[in-house]
Motif scaffolding. Sequence first.
Motif, PDB file in Angstrom:
ATOM      1  N   GLU A   1       0.827  -1.205   0.000  1.00 35.42           N
ATOM      2  CA  GLU A   1       0.000   0.000   0.000  1.00 35.42           C
ATOM      3  C   GLU A   1       0.866   1.262   0.000  1.00 35.42           C
ATOM      4  O   GLU A   1       0.561   2.242  -0.689  1.00 35.42           O
ATOM      5  N   HIS A   2       1.919   1.209   0.773  1.00 34.64           N
ATOM      6  CA  HIS A   2       2.830   2.356   0.851  1.00 34.64           C
ATOM      7  C   HIS A   2       3.451   2.649  -0.511  1.00 34.64           C
ATOM      8  O   HIS A   2       3.525   3.811  -0.930  1.00 34.64           O
TER       9      HIS A   2
ATOM     10  N   ASN B   1       2.277   1.986  -3.404  1.00 37.63           N
ATOM     11  CA  ASN B   1       1.276   2.454  -4.363  1.00 37.63           C
ATOM     12  C   ASN B   1       0.566   3.726  -3.901  1.00 37.63           C
ATOM     13  O   ASN B   1      -0.384   4.174  -4.553  1.00 37.63           O
ATOM     14  N   GLY B   2       1.045   4.301  -2.791  1.00 42.00           N
ATOM     15  CA  GLY B   2       0.500   5.560  -2.313  1.00 42.00           C
ATOM     16  C   GLY B   2       1.342   6.732  -2.786  1.00 42.00           C
ATOM     17  O   GLY B   2       2.173   6.604  -3.701  1.00 42.00           O
ATOM     18  N   PRO B   3       1.152   7.902  -2.166  1.00 44.46           N
ATOM     19  CA  PRO B   3       1.912   9.091  -2.576  1.00 44.46           C
ATOM     20  C   PRO B   3       3.421   8.871  -2.438  1.00 44.46           C
ATOM     21  O   PRO B   3       3.876   8.211  -1.504  1.00 44.46           O
TER      22      PRO B   3
END
Length: 448
Positions: free
Chosen positions: A75-76, A78-80
């Motif tokens: 998730e990290h 694929n995040g900002p």
Amino acid sequence: MTVTDLRSRLSGLTDAELDLLEERLRAKLWQKRWDKWTPYPWQVAPQQIETLGWWLQLGGRGTGKTDGCARYMVEHVNGPACDPRLKGGHRMAIVAPTQGDAVEACVNGPSGLKGHDPRVVLRTTSGGTYARWPSGAEAKLFGAHSPDDVERLRAGGNRCLVWMEEAAAMRRLGAAITHSEMGLRIGPNPHYIASTTPKPRTELIELTRRADVTVTRGRTRDAHHLPQEQRDKLIQKYAGTRMEKQELDGLLLEDIEGALWTRTRLDSTRVGAAPPMVRIVVAIDPAAKGGDESDEMGIIVAGIGQSYIPDRIGFSRRHGYILDDLSGRMSPEECMRKAAQAYHAWKANVVVAEVNNGGDWIGTTLRQIDQTVNYKTVTATRGKATRAEPVAAIFDQLAAHVVTSLPELEEQLTTWVPGDDSPDRLDAMVWALTELMLAPAGNLAAVA
């Protein structure tokens, strides 16, 4: 569409079109796996982790601690972007007890990064081993077992996220935290995530007391992805024991009432490196019945120092040092091979082995593997508590020391209460220090 039609259409695509198709299929597969994941409550990360703070998952066996951290890291990624100047926006680290553990559990395993994002690839270069994403984001893999591992962490570069896998099992946990923290400098909110079965490690206990650490806990009995029969058998076997509380309920146990060793005492006598030794032994506490691989073989390396150092009351004596713990589940042949290797690697004086508990096979097996090893047997004529108490007293006198940290041994020392079955690593350590400091023939301990 038939298989023949599909093959015909694929054969007409250019290499660029095939690459694009493969990328889209991988993305669909990733999305399908991603959407199917149903978390346990303890796998849900806090909404905000402070800068240099932690999300710490403490859980029993089978509670998906690794799974939760792998999901978070994906998730990290694929995040900002933490730093838009970096390719992929993220440079992370994964630290495990060994680098091999990081590869097997955190990347390739069914609960690892590839299980959540099949686009992840593992690459080893001259600079290290990395998990990499198509975007260019990367996570460098580290161990925390040897001095070399610590040096790699020291020079590990700057990171935006550090995942500590099975933190309580790391031999050099304190150094791993110190050096990884120095490199948490990328982006506005660098922080830690961690997954571990709890063990009474000082560093772990201190983490749970920090205001910037969020702790979530999971119990094996609530891990519904495990078969019910398996959960029932584990709970039935360990019900009412320390193992149930720690290994199944994920509770962090501190000092145990009645234990001969305490965490505080071990910490007060701990040393970072061993001084020159005058004598070294490799002690073996064999598994019952000639090496049932379901039981552990205790193999401890210990030495007695050259210098005379005051103990707790100012009495000058040679001190004992626990140098290494090579114990584990293994065959008789592997046990003797490992003991012989340790004998030569440490330039030991003797291998000492207990033969009470069906250990007659030890001498024969050792001779078959290496006839150059100096070997002697010991036979217990007193109860285990009676043998252990004088050795515990040496620690209380501040005359015995664990070198760096030996997590599995220390857990046994701080949780064993006389009257319980004494564990293998503890027994082997007792034999080692008895040979070095208490046995009449080998006593080099005290001078006025």
